[in-house]
Design an enzyme around this catalytic site. Sequence first.
Site, PDB file in Angstrom:
ATOM      1  N   GLU A 206      53.330  59.525  30.816  1.00  0.00           N
ATOM      2  CA  GLU A 206      54.442  58.661  31.507  1.00  0.00           C
ATOM      3  C   GLU A 206      53.929  58.035  33.240  1.00  0.00           C
ATOM      4  OE1 GLU A 206      57.715  61.342  32.816  1.00  0.00           O
ATOM      5  OE2 GLU A 206      58.423  62.523  30.630  1.00  0.00           O
ATOM      6  N   LYS A 338      70.114  64.290  29.174  1.00  0.00           N
ATOM      7  CA  LYS A 338      69.290  63.376  28.107  1.00  0.00           C
ATOM      8  C   LYS A 338      70.516  62.805  27.067  1.00  0.00           C
ATOM      9  CE  LYS A 338      64.098  64.865  28.898  1.00  0.00           C
ATOM     10  NZ  LYS A 338      63.781  65.968  28.353  1.00  0.00           N
TER      11      LYS A 338
END
Length: 441
Positions: A206, A338
């Site tokens: 990430e 999410k």
Amino acid sequence: MTDATIANLHGRRVWDSRGRPTVEVEVTLANGVSGRAIAPAGASMGTGEAVDLRDGGNAFGGLDVTNALAGVNGPIASALRAKDAYDQAGIDAALVELDGTPNLSRLGGNAVVATSMAVLHAAAASSGQPLWRYLAGDGPVRMPLPEIQIFGGGAHAARRVDVQDFMVMCPSAGSFSEALEWTAEVYRAAGALMKQADKLQGVADEGGYWPAFDSNEEALEALTRAISDTGLRPGKDVGISLDIAASEFGRDGRYTLALDGRTLDTAQLIDMLGRWLDAYPIVSIEDPLAEDDEPGFRQFTQTYGSRCQIIGDDFLVTNAARVEAAASSGAVNAVLIKPNQAGTVSEALAALRAGKKAGFGTIVSARSGETEDVTIAHLAVGWNAGQLKVGSFSRSERMAKWNEVLRIEEALGKQALFSGWAALPFYRASAIDSGSARRQC
Ligand code: 2PG
Ligand code: MG
């Protein structure tokens, strides 16, 4: 609003930030307007998540999505044709019914979430509004407090350290853009620190620095020092946020910290995290226990929930019923949202609403496998989530989201109220950072 009947759906294979195949869906309406979205993909996943449909076999490590695309271009397109794109709840219910499994394993969570989000984009475009405004209606919106990774770890860094995300939050900043400025300085300082220690080894999935540390705690020490090195005050200007992602190294109440060479039981893990809370300026902790350790979650939140945000991710998997259950048992005080865990936009919104109803903090979150898709930036603003987690401050699949929120903030001008400390109602300064100048409380 103009007529927004769905005329056509097209699924195509595109590639994510790990170089893996993923699903993009483009929805075209009868009025000529279109919308597009791409499915993200997790690496550390809760067992209760919607399941992506992957081909298996040899190509691309078994991760190809030709079957998921066949579903989009075949049964999904047939089922949604002539439906009203403004009716997101109806569209999403039709997708869930068409799949017919509890975890979307027939059509694939990847096919379903890309379709659901693409319809949302088409509807917003058809209404002539940016997505965040289409979602918010006439109501006021708050700019989210960003949660930004500085060191990667866990499943995103070949388990070089056990803890997955070492992040910062800048709740004392006066605006979203100032929070990014402060984070940029911390990210630079952390890089300089790693270089000085001869530990600079690139970045994890990430975009956070590769965690070349000798213990999990050393990463916390380095992060605190990086904050101080910028001249910002740890715990006052900039707080630390951790995603322990404990399901990745624990089950049945046993937690193996490979880097530290220790196996802990639930009580010992809670004690260790408690010591970290005392010693470092931690404002938020995600998944401190494994998803199967509900008693541990309750114990942790009972002990520390009045001084720190405690987020359920793998534990709650963006599921409204689980959020409600956690609210009544007191297992967490915040929920990660999410969209691809839930499978549809409507189910993700239901989980967020359940969280808000319970008085939880709510954080819209990216996945470790991402793309240029910026839908979540709009969801975080349009749903007034209060917080946004996207990964680090490098790599364009991350920066695309941060930059999109900057554009929204600019469009809002003086009306762009920043969430700041209001997004973290559970945080109380501990001994090390008492006297905190909490400007936005
Ligand atoms: C998480 C996410 C993002 P993944 O655990 O919160 O950091 O990781 O997408 O791999 O589940
Ligand atoms: Mg997580």
